[in-house]
Scaffold this motif. Structure first.
Motif, mmCIF file in Angstrom:
data_model
loop_
_atom_site.group_PDB
_atom_site.id
_atom_site.type_symbol
_atom_site.label_atom_id
_atom_site.label_comp_id
_atom_site.label_asym_id
_atom_site.label_seq_id
_atom_site.Cartn_x
_atom_site.Cartn_y
_atom_site.Cartn_z
ATOM 1 N N VAL A 1 0.820 -1.219 0.000
ATOM 2 C CA VAL A 1 0.000 0.000 0.000
ATOM 3 C C VAL A 1 0.855 1.271 0.000
ATOM 4 C CG1 VAL A 1 -1.790 1.311 1.215
ATOM 5 C CG2 VAL A 1 -1.985 -1.173 1.010
ATOM 6 N N PRO A 2 1.914 1.361 0.837
ATOM 7 C CA PRO A 2 2.770 2.555 0.753
ATOM 8 C C PRO A 2 3.296 2.823 -0.660
ATOM 9 C CG PRO A 2 3.280 1.361 2.748
ATOM 10 C CD PRO A 2 2.317 0.500 1.976
ATOM 11 N N LYS A 3 3.597 1.746 -1.395
ATOM 12 C CA LYS A 3 4.078 1.922 -2.768
ATOM 13 C C LYS A 3 2.980 2.496 -3.654
ATOM 14 C CE LYS A 3 6.876 -0.519 -6.196
ATOM 15 N NZ LYS A 3 7.477 -1.814 -6.609
ATOM 16 N N LEU A 4 1.743 2.002 -3.471
ATOM 17 C CA LEU A 4 0.601 2.530 -4.235
ATOM 18 C C LEU A 4 0.356 4.009 -3.926
ATOM 19 C CD1 LEU A 4 -1.984 -0.396 -3.912
ATOM 20 C CD2 LEU A 4 -0.840 0.340 -6.010
ATOM 21 N N LEU A 5 0.673 4.392 -2.696
ATOM 22 C CA LEU A 5 0.476 5.780 -2.273
ATOM 23 C C LEU A 5 1.615 6.699 -2.722
ATOM 24 C CD1 LEU A 5 -0.879 5.204 1.360
ATOM 25 C CD2 LEU A 5 -2.180 5.884 -0.663
ATOM 26 N N GLY A 6 2.641 6.111 -3.342
ATOM 27 C CA GLY A 6 3.743 6.914 -3.866
ATOM 28 C C GLY A 6 4.758 7.346 -2.822
ATOM 29 N N TRP A 7 4.855 6.587 -1.730
ATOM 30 C CA TRP A 7 5.870 6.903 -0.728
ATOM 31 C C TRP A 7 7.262 6.743 -1.340
ATOM 32 C CZ3 TRP A 7 4.773 4.619 4.812
ATOM 33 C CH2 TRP A 7 3.514 5.068 5.254
ATOM 34 N N SER A 8 8.221 7.482 -0.820
ATOM 35 C CA SER A 8 9.605 7.349 -1.286
ATOM 36 C C SER A 8 10.183 6.011 -0.821
ATOM 37 C CB SER A 8 10.463 8.483 -0.722
ATOM 38 O OG SER A 8 10.648 8.316 0.682
ATOM 39 N N LYS A 9 11.214 5.557 -1.524
ATOM 40 C CA LYS A 9 11.825 4.277 -1.172
ATOM 41 C C LYS A 9 12.366 4.297 0.252
ATOM 42 C CE LYS A 9 15.207 0.859 -2.745
ATOM 43 N NZ LYS A 9 15.715 0.609 -1.370
ATOM 44 N N ASN A 10 12.984 5.403 0.634
ATOM 45 C CA ASN A 10 13.546 5.493 1.987
ATOM 46 C C ASN A 10 12.454 5.394 3.050
ATOM 47 O OD1 ASN A 10 16.137 5.715 1.052
ATOM 48 N ND2 ASN A 10 16.241 7.948 1.210
ATOM 49 N N LYS A 11 11.323 6.070 2.807
ATOM 50 C CA LYS A 11 10.217 6.045 3.767
ATOM 51 C C LYS A 11 9.615 4.643 3.850
ATOM 52 C CE LYS A 11 5.869 8.354 5.004
ATOM 53 N NZ LYS A 11 4.849 9.355 4.604
ATOM 54 N N ILE A 12 9.479 3.982 2.692
ATOM 55 C CA ILE A 12 8.938 2.609 2.671
ATOM 56 C C ILE A 12 9.868 1.662 3.414
ATOM 57 C CG2 ILE A 12 8.425 0.622 1.198
ATOM 58 C CD1 ILE A 12 7.367 2.596 -0.898
ATOM 59 N N ASP A 13 11.159 1.751 3.118
ATOM 60 C CA ASP A 13 12.135 0.868 3.776
ATOM 61 C C ASP A 13 12.110 1.055 5.287
ATOM 62 O OD1 ASP A 13 12.870 -0.125 1.337
ATOM 63 O OD2 ASP A 13 14.731 1.042 1.176
ATOM 64 N N ALA A 14 12.017 2.302 5.722
ATOM 65 C CA ALA A 14 11.996 2.591 7.161
ATOM 66 C C ALA A 14 10.732 2.027 7.803
ATOM 67 C CB ALA A 14 12.077 4.102 7.392
ATOM 68 N N ARG A 15 9.584 2.157 7.112
ATOM 69 C CA ARG A 15 8.325 1.656 7.652
ATOM 70 C C ARG A 15 8.335 0.140 7.746
ATOM 71 N NH1 ARG A 15 4.379 2.698 11.167
ATOM 72 N NH2 ARG A 15 2.320 1.953 10.501
ATOM 73 N N VAL A 16 8.860 -0.537 6.723
ATOM 74 C CA VAL A 16 8.937 -1.994 6.722
ATOM 75 C C VAL A 16 9.785 -2.474 7.897
ATOM 76 C CG1 VAL A 16 9.865 -4.008 5.492
ATOM 77 C CG2 VAL A 16 8.505 -2.305 4.260
#
Length: 318
Positions: A102-117
């Motif tokens: 879902v974060p990817k669908l929302l257009g989050w940055s790679k750094n933000k996605i990696d940190a959230r995961v």
């Protein structure tokens, strides 16, 4: 302050059949609400109407004071985690990729996605270095379930909807998954609505429990009140009359009722953790044939005792 979820006289018809019949519920922010009832009682349909997977026939639902029909369905669903039995992970995506959906669908940055995961894997007790690049088939059933919940919460959802999420797990894994969910819910402060047909699961998890049958909510109360004051004969029967006292004991923590008699704890008596329930204490006393039991903290240090006479008083339904 408005409720997190407000369900107002909601009904659902399939043809001439009414599956959900004039249901009204208020779920407060940060509460754990469990909807319990037999198969066909309408509980899963009610849950699916909250995220608009099922259209509402009559009535209305508000989330944080907003009518869900005024919120685009994609936006609404991204603000709610949804977990079904069997977790529904994508088999050809890694754990990290599943959580990032879902974060990817929302257009989050790679750094933000990696940190959230990484944050969510840590929260769920799954070492990112070990689990992030694994595939679902390489995980145990309990681990898959945790990843499924992590994925549902990835976009910082404030609401988690769960439909029989633990039904496919063995009893030991199921208990651990329930414990994990309670810790996560309290840690993140999310509002949870969970559907189950298992009254013991409802009593273990719920701040409030809605008992449904034939599309109607027959009682919406705390676990304590549902056990001690069932609304009607169906609720009483569904709770179960034979072990109601034991279920009542499971709602109480030993540290609330222990006596500060450390002298007794030096005797050769069995012990329970201060986080255990009175039902656990009674089980140990019965098994060992004793009338009191030592209460210890996580370090194994004695902090008091629980007496059989005190436990039996709590277990009486008045």
């Amino acid at each position: 302050m408005s409720a997190m979820i407000s369900i107002q006289n909601v009904s659902k018809q399939f043809g001439s059949a009414t599956v959900v019949d004039e249901v009204s519920l208020e779920i407060e922010t940060g509460d754990f609400c469990v909807i319990v009832g037999p198969s066909g009682s309408g509980k899963s349909t009610l849950l699916r109407m909250i995220n608009r997977l099922e259209p509402i026939s009559n009535g209305g639902i508000k989330v944080q004071g907003q009518d869900i029909m005024r919120i685009p369905s994609t936006e609404l669903r991204r603000g709610m985690g949804y977990v079904i039995q069997g977790h529904g992970l994508f088999p050809h995506r890694t754990v990290g990729q599943n959580i990032a959906t879902v974060p990817k669908l929302l257009g989050w940055s790679k750094n933000k996605i990696d940190a959230r995961v990484k944050t969510l894997l840590d929260v769920f007790g799954l070492n990112p270095d070990v689990f992030q690049n694994k595939y679902p088939h390489q995980l145990s059933g309990g681990q898959q379930q945790r990843v499924g919940v992590a994925r549902a919460l990835a976009a910082e959802a404030k609401i988690l909807l769960m439909d029989e999420p633990f039904g496919a797990l063995d009893p030991l894994t199921r208990t651990k998954a329930q414990d994990d969910l309670l810790k996560i819910q309290q840690q993140l402060g999310i509002t949870v609505m969970l559907v189950t047909h298992d009254m013991d699961e409802a009593l273990r998890l719920g701040d409030k429990i809605a008992v449904m049958n034939n599309g109607r909510v027959l009682q919406y109360d705390s676990p304590q009140d549902i056990l001690t004051h069932p609304a009607d004969s169906f609720c009483s029967q569904f709770i179960g009359t034979v072990d109601r006292a034991l279920k009542l004991l499971s709602l109480h923590n030993v540290c609330q009722y222990m006596r500060s008699e450390l002298s007794l704890t030096h005797l050769a008596v069995p012990s329970v953790l201060q986080t255990n329930s009175l039902r656990d204490a009674l089980s140990e006393m019965t098994w060992h044939g004793v009338n009191h039991i030592s209460v210890v903290n996580q370090a194994g240090q004695a902090v008091g005792t629980v007496h059989l006479s005190d436990v039996l008083k709590i277990g009486q339904v008045k």
